[in-house]
Design an enzyme around this catalytic site. Structure first.
Site, PDB file in Angstrom:
ATOM      1  N   LYS A 175       3.593  -0.122   5.781  1.00 36.46           N
ATOM      2  CA  LYS A 175       3.259  -0.839   4.536  1.00 36.46           C
ATOM      3  C   LYS A 175       3.291   0.206   3.420  1.00 36.46           C
ATOM      4  O   LYS A 175       2.361   0.973   3.256  1.00 36.46           O
ATOM      5  CB  LYS A 175       1.859  -1.449   4.657  1.00 36.46           C
ATOM      6  CG  LYS A 175       1.649  -2.730   3.866  1.00 36.46           C
ATOM      7  CD  LYS A 175       1.834  -2.604   2.359  1.00 36.46           C
ATOM      8  CE  LYS A 175       0.587  -2.127   1.636  1.00 36.46           C
ATOM      9  NZ  LYS A 175       0.871  -1.772   0.220  1.00 36.46           N
ATOM     10  N   GLU A 250      -6.637   9.472   6.534  1.00 36.99           N
ATOM     11  CA  GLU A 250      -6.387  10.666   5.699  1.00 36.99           C
ATOM     12  C   GLU A 250      -6.765  10.256   4.290  1.00 36.99           C
ATOM     13  O   GLU A 250      -6.027   9.509   3.641  1.00 36.99           O
ATOM     14  CB  GLU A 250      -4.900  11.040   5.732  1.00 36.99           C
ATOM     15  CG  GLU A 250      -4.403  11.593   7.035  1.00 36.99           C
ATOM     16  CD  GLU A 250      -4.702  13.072   7.194  1.00 36.99           C
ATOM     17  OE1 GLU A 250      -5.365  13.670   6.325  1.00 36.99           O
ATOM     18  OE2 GLU A 250      -4.287  13.628   8.220  1.00 36.99           O
ATOM     19  N   CYS A 285      -3.604  14.781  -2.812  1.00 36.65           N
ATOM     20  CA  CYS A 285      -4.901  14.845  -2.117  1.00 36.65           C
ATOM     21  C   CYS A 285      -5.343  16.284  -1.956  1.00 36.65           C
ATOM     22  O   CYS A 285      -6.530  16.578  -1.904  1.00 36.65           O
ATOM     23  CB  CYS A 285      -4.795  14.172  -0.759  1.00 36.65           C
ATOM     24  SG  CYS A 285      -3.602  14.980   0.317  1.00 36.65           S
ATOM     25  N   GLU A 386     -13.490  12.113  -7.125  1.00 31.62           N
ATOM     26  CA  GLU A 386     -12.047  12.388  -7.150  1.00 31.62           C
ATOM     27  C   GLU A 386     -11.405  11.659  -8.329  1.00 31.62           C
ATOM     28  O   GLU A 386     -11.547  10.442  -8.454  1.00 31.62           O
ATOM     29  CB  GLU A 386     -11.381  11.917  -5.847  1.00 31.62           C
ATOM     30  CG  GLU A 386      -9.906  12.306  -5.790  1.00 31.62           C
ATOM     31  CD  GLU A 386      -9.140  11.671  -4.622  1.00 31.62           C
ATOM     32  OE1 GLU A 386      -9.345  10.485  -4.338  1.00 31.62           O
ATOM     33  OE2 GLU A 386      -8.308  12.381  -4.021  1.00 31.62           O
TER      34      GLU A 386
HETATM   35  P1  NAD Z   1      -5.237   3.343  -2.141  1.00 30.35           P
HETATM   36  O1  NAD Z   1      -6.352   3.510  -1.171  1.00 30.35           O
HETATM   37  O2  NAD Z   1      -5.492   2.570  -3.379  1.00 30.35           O
HETATM   38  O3  NAD Z   1      -3.990   2.630  -1.438  1.00 30.35           O
HETATM   39  C1  NAD Z   1      -3.322   3.203  -0.340  1.00 30.35           C
HETATM   40  C2  NAD Z   1      -2.569   2.110   0.405  1.00 30.35           C
HETATM   41  O4  NAD Z   1      -3.511   1.186   0.930  1.00 30.35           O
HETATM   42  C3  NAD Z   1      -1.595   1.299  -0.442  1.00 30.35           C
HETATM   43  O5  NAD Z   1      -0.432   1.047   0.308  1.00 30.35           O
HETATM   44  C4  NAD Z   1      -2.357   0.007  -0.688  1.00 30.35           C
HETATM   45  O6  NAD Z   1      -1.530  -1.096  -0.900  1.00 30.35           O
HETATM   46  C5  NAD Z   1      -3.120  -0.131   0.622  1.00 30.35           C
HETATM   47  N1  NAD Z   1      -4.329  -0.962   0.540  1.00 30.35           N
HETATM   48  C6  NAD Z   1      -5.148  -1.144  -0.518  1.00 30.35           C
HETATM   49  N2  NAD Z   1      -6.163  -1.974  -0.186  1.00 30.35           N
HETATM   50  C7  NAD Z   1      -5.980  -2.320   1.109  1.00 30.35           C
HETATM   51  C8  NAD Z   1      -6.696  -3.152   2.022  1.00 30.35           C
HETATM   52  N3  NAD Z   1      -7.798  -3.777   1.663  1.00 30.35           N
HETATM   53  N4  NAD Z   1      -6.219  -3.270   3.278  1.00 30.35           N
HETATM   54  C9  NAD Z   1      -5.116  -2.614   3.655  1.00 30.35           C
HETATM   55  N5  NAD Z   1      -4.390  -1.826   2.841  1.00 30.35           N
HETATM   56  C10 NAD Z   1      -4.817  -1.675   1.581  1.00 30.35           C
HETATM   57  O7  NAD Z   1      -4.730   4.806  -2.468  1.00 30.35           O
HETATM   58  P2  NAD Z   1      -3.632   5.254  -3.530  1.00 30.35           P
HETATM   59  O8  NAD Z   1      -4.192   5.089  -4.892  1.00 30.35           O
HETATM   60  O9  NAD Z   1      -2.319   4.668  -3.200  1.00 30.35           O
HETATM   61  O10 NAD Z   1      -3.529   6.804  -3.174  1.00 30.35           O
HETATM   62  C11 NAD Z   1      -4.396   7.758  -3.679  1.00 30.35           C
HETATM   63  C12 NAD Z   1      -5.437   8.164  -2.672  1.00 30.35           C
HETATM   64  O11 NAD Z   1      -4.818   8.610  -1.456  1.00 30.35           O
HETATM   65  C13 NAD Z   1      -6.258   9.347  -3.157  1.00 30.35           C
HETATM   66  O12 NAD Z   1      -7.605   9.138  -2.847  1.00 30.35           O
HETATM   67  C14 NAD Z   1      -5.692  10.510  -2.363  1.00 30.35           C
HETATM   68  O13 NAD Z   1      -6.566  11.619  -2.234  1.00 30.35           O
HETATM   69  C15 NAD Z   1      -5.371   9.869  -1.055  1.00 30.35           C
HETATM   70  N6  NAD Z   1      -4.405  10.641  -0.290  1.00 30.35           N
HETATM   71  C16 NAD Z   1      -4.830  11.296   0.833  1.00 30.35           C
HETATM   72  C17 NAD Z   1      -3.940  12.078   1.561  1.00 30.35           C
HETATM   73  C18 NAD Z   1      -4.380  12.849   2.784  1.00 30.35           C
HETATM   74  O14 NAD Z   1      -3.512  13.328   3.506  1.00 30.35           O
HETATM   75  N7  NAD Z   1      -5.659  12.996   3.041  1.00 30.35           N
HETATM   76  C19 NAD Z   1      -2.616  12.183   1.144  1.00 30.35           C
HETATM   77  C20 NAD Z   1      -2.212  11.498  -0.002  1.00 30.35           C
HETATM   78  C21 NAD Z   1      -3.111  10.726  -0.713  1.00 30.35           C
END
Ligand code: NAD
Length: 482
Positions: A175, A250, A285, A386
């Protein structure tokens, strides 16, 4: 600039649109133009994808390791052929700068090849538990794996994070992030051509619809999520309402970089600016968004950081000269502006940035200047929440215990960077920080094969090494009576 007609999803080896017929617009964050559309997948599409994945997995699990590896390498080779096309699209869709995004596509290819070579490490063990039995364990795939991906590295995560589950004998449903899903259309074509039907399925759409349907599907026993802490928690809750699932997470970071006074101020300042990952607008991240400067070097290093930050070239992310592009979406920009307001309210000292850049080029698009706040404390909002944007928070410390207290004062625990030439100090700090990935005299770099993941609320599980491969298997223990 080419307009991308609605990209396809991939379900059961076919390029398809959402069952509902609905689409979502994809916006170029540098111009606010709609540059394409993606299918707004939902529960019906997830249902079809899971059914296809479950069928395909049965045969795939019987496939020899050599053949699995050959298929992954074929995907990697096709991605390499189309790398430039993927790169151009990804840069327009995300706003991340082209010079850095080239590395993202390369990393995706590298990780596919890395896991392709690891198949024979899916070993069990023999256990001398009794003399009249042969006791051993086998590693078996979970079946259908769900992989949910964030917006900052869409293609890199889609490619690299399909490798381990597939190599371990699972099928997968990806997804992609709704704000930046265009490159997933190219991956859909490649996977259709190179893999058995149904083995990899790509369902685009919102988190609330496509994502939630995947999380709540009973046949998806193994879920892997990369994204924010609130979404990670929501996913754990939703998954637990349905059945017992293995969920790996993650999540976000508010990573400390700790500078000791023995470090050359120029070296420290260069490292601090690079570690902010401004090429992704700080949307990384692993960005070291909390800089902990020892009081003896505080003013000197801060002065140099401000100078360097002001020299960064903000501009068209497709221009190789640009060192910073626009925020990924209006929502991200709003979030950054919100945090800058809180910083002012909370009494942090703005050193540079804190506003949108001026000029015709920036009239449209989600631009924000690289920003540095000094005299930040753990208590204020930019000190512990963050932002996921181009905002560096600078703290002052005078003794090691104080530095550790500040470093460990957030809910996060993803990465930490420690800078000193004194091995004893470095070791004490390394032991004291609650972070899953620590650099001593380094930052940002991920070294393939070394496990990456967070402590605290930054996550659960480790990726990018052998642990990731093994995490896509369940142990079966067998006793043969002799
Ligand atoms: P997000 O949590 O808003 O969304 C991530 C994904 O989850 C998207 O594909 C979104 O459509 C999906 N999603 C959202 N709500 C959902 C639900 N209720 N059920 C299932 N899926 C759902 O994150 P973002 O804004 O896309 O990314 C930024 C975040 O990701 C930051 O917090 C960043 O630190 C983190 N991140 C972590 C890593 C790591 O390796 N630890 C790497 C990259 C980004």
């Amino acid at each position: 600039m080419r307009y991308v007609e609605t990209t396809p999803m991939l379900i059961n080896g076919e390029l398809v649109q959402a069952a509902s017929g609905k689409t979502l617009d994809s916006v170029n964050p540098a111009t606010e133009e709609v540059i394409g559309r993606i299918p707004a997948g939902g529960p019906a599409d997830v249902e079809a994808a899971v059914a296809a994945a479950a069928r395909a997995q049965v045969e795939w699990a019987k496939t020899e390791m050599d053949e699995r590896a050959a298929r992954l390498r074929a995907v990697a080779a096709r991605v390499a052929e189309r790398a430039d096309e993927i790169l151009q699209l990804e840069v327009r869709d995300t706003g991340n700068t082209i010079s850095k995004m080239r590395g993202d596509v390369g990393m995706g290819i590298k990780v596919l090849e890395y896991y392709a070579g690891l198949g024979l490490e899916l070993k069990g063990s023999t256990i001398p538990a009794s003399q009249d039995h042969l006791h051993f364990t086998l590693r078996e795939p979970y079946g259908v794996v769900g992989r949910i991906i964030p917006f900052n590295h869409p293609v890199m995560f889609a490619l690299s994070r399909m490798a381990a589950p597939l190599m371990a004998g699972n099928s997968i449903i990806i997804k992609p992030p709704e704000a930046s899903s265009l490159s997933a259309g190219i991956l859909a074509e490649i996977c259709r051509d190179e893999l058995p039907a149904g083995l990899v399925n790509i369902v685009t759409g919102t988190g609330a619809e496509a994502g939630a349907a995947l999380v709540r599907h009973r046949q998806v026993k193994r879920l892997a999520f990369i994204g924010s802490v609130p979404t990670g928690l929501a996913i754990q809750r939703a998954a637990a309402e349905v059945c017992v699932k293995h969920v790996s997470l993650e999540l976000g970071g508010k990573n400390p970089m700790i500078i000791f006074p023995d470090v050359d101020p120029e070296v420290a300042a260069t490292a601090a600016v690079s570690a902010m990952n401004f090429a992704w607008q700080g949307q990384s991240c692993g960005s070291c968004s909390r800089l902990l400067l020892h009081e003896d070097v505080y003013d000197e290093v801060l002065r140099r950081i401000v100078e360097k930050t002001e020299q960064l070239i903000i501009g068209d992310p497709l221009d190789p000269q640009s060192q910073m592009g626009p925020m990924n979406s209006r929502m991200q920009l709003d979030k950054v502006e919100h945090y800058v307001r809180t910083a002012h309210e909370d009494g942090a000292r703005l050193m540079t940035g804190g506003e949108r850049p001026e000029g015709r080029q920036f009239e449209r698009g989600y631009w924000f200047k690289p920003t540095v706040f000094a005299e930040v404390t753990p208590q204020i909002r930019i000190g512990h929440e963050e932002i996921f944007g181009p905002v560096l928070s600078v703290f002052r410390w005078s003794d090691e215990q104080e530095a550790l207290r500040i470093a460990n004062s957030t809910e996060y625990g993803l990465t930490a960077a420690i800078w000193t030439n004194d091995l004893n100090k470095a070791t004490r700090m390394m032991r004291g920080v609650k972070s899953g990935y620590v650099w001593i005299n380094g930052f940002s770099a991920h070294h393939l094969g070394t496990p990456f993941g967070g402590m605290g609320n930054s996550g659960l599980g480790r990726e990018e090494g052998i642990e990731e491969l093994l995490s896509y298997t369940e142990n079966k223990t067998v006793h043969i009576k002799l």
